[in-house]
Design an enzyme around this catalytic site. Structure first.
Site, PDB file in Angstrom:
ATOM      1  N   CYS A  96      54.515  38.213  46.681  1.00  0.00           N
ATOM      2  CA  CYS A  96      54.437  37.306  45.536  1.00  0.00           C
ATOM      3  C   CYS A  96      53.376  36.230  45.726  1.00  0.00           C
ATOM      4  O   CYS A  96      52.755  35.788  44.763  1.00  0.00           O
ATOM      5  CB  CYS A  96      55.797  36.672  45.270  1.00  0.00           C
ATOM      6  SG  CYS A  96      57.045  37.851  44.735  1.00  0.00           S
ATOM      7  N   CYS A 269      36.321  36.754  48.501  1.00  0.00           N
ATOM      8  CA  CYS A 269      37.428  36.933  47.557  1.00  0.00           C
ATOM      9  C   CYS A 269      38.264  35.658  47.625  1.00  0.00           C
ATOM     10  O   CYS A 269      37.770  34.612  48.061  1.00  0.00           O
ATOM     11  CB  CYS A 269      38.246  38.190  47.879  1.00  0.00           C
ATOM     12  SG  CYS A 269      39.097  38.134  49.481  1.00  0.00           S
TER      13      CYS A 269
END
Length: 316
Positions: A96, A269
């Site tokens: 998550c 990223c």
């Protein structure tokens, strides 16, 4: 908060991470266990402990807009290892913290978990000891998937189990038992640079191409203005248009630098995980078309840039 909802229930908090030394002792004290964890090592740990202690396990999970629920080790049903004998490669797992989750989805799965706990405790039995509940919040759809029965050769609940005590589950899974953002190590140190080193390259105006491989939705939040954006999914799919665009940018940069034979391509990223995957792909590009590409990953990604270089850069 729970006592305000129901003062007649006894709540016993255990402050600390669940581990192989404590799990079996804790699980044996209770009749039913509900797993709401967010990492693979803990799921194996809790499931194995429930099998060894003979307790049913009501397991729920949620990620992004999807949820799942299964009741393991109940009335002859399978355990977690029956379904997943081997853990997935660490770089393929999204938790998550990395992928995000809509709180309503966890609420829905949590309520169904509570319902199954009450049904088991009251003797009514569970609806999900032989099937998996799948919830798609985007479609507003529930599906039940029938599960295989308990495996006779399962390592922990089978006829001749090889797992008879709890083990080092972080070593078994190759990942940490935490719901924090993961930090993968997929490349050798010589193929990675720190954000401080990259800042020095920028200050010295060293010729290079910066490749941002995040999804478009994250690029829309924030980006470094000079970065070339190609999502990792496009690189993995060998998207022809994206590769041509990258080749064009590399050629343009080479022309401004007397066409040097090896132009550095630094990949970034959010956290420095997907960028390592992208570097591996770039290293395998055909030299005939792209020339000699020196690809390197920027460790820690843009969140490291925000904390160590530019405090005004948005974090998300």
């Amino acid at each position: 908060a729970l006592r305000r909802l129901n003062s007649g229930v006894q709540y016993v908090p255990y402050r600390g991470a669940l581990g192989p030394r404590s799990a079996l002792r804790l699980v044996r004290q209770y009749d039913i266990v509900a797993d709401c964890s967010d990492n693979v090592p803990t799921r194996y740990l809790v499931s194995d402990a429930c099998v060894l202690a003979g307790k049913p396990l009501v397991s729920g999970s949620a990620l992004r807009l999807e949820g799942q629920l299964v009741v393991y080790n109940y009335r002859g049903g399978p355990c977690y290892r029956c379904l997943f004998p081997r853990p997935p490669p660490p770089d393929t797992v999204t938790n998550c913290a990395d992928g995000g989750v809509l709180g309503v989805v966890t609420g829905i799965i949590g309520c169904i978990q509570a319902l199954e706990v009450l049904k088991i405790a009251s003797g009514m039995g569970s609806s999900f000891n032989q099937c998996m509940l799948m919830f798609d919040a985007l479609e507003g759809r529930f599906r039940n998937i029938k599960l295989r029965p308990k495996k006779p050769d399962c390592a922990v609940c089978g006829d001749s189990p090889s797992v008879t005590c709890l083990q080092d589950y972080e070593a078994f899974c190759g990942s940490s038992a935490t719901d924090k953002c993961r930090s993968l190590q997929l490349l050798p140190s010589e193929d990675r640079i720190s954000v401080q080193q990259y800042k020095e390259l920028l200050d010295e105006r060293v010729p290079h191409v910066l490749l941002d491989v995040r999804p478009q939705v994250e690029v829309d939040i924030c980006r470094l203005e000079h970065a070339v954006h190609i999502p990792l999914s496009k690189l993995e799919g060998k998207d022809e248009e994206s590769l041509q665009y990258l080749q064009q940018r590399i050629c343009e940069e080479k022309q401004r630098t007397d066409d040097q034979s090896s132009l550095p391509v630094y990949v970034v990223c959010k956290l420095g995980n997907d960028s390592q995957k992208a570097v591996k792909i770039l290293q395998e590009l055909p030299a005939k078309e792209f020339g000699s590409v020196l690809a390197k990953d920027i460790k820690g990604g843009l969140m490291a840039w925000a904390t160590k270089i530019d405090s005004t850069f948005p974090q998300y």
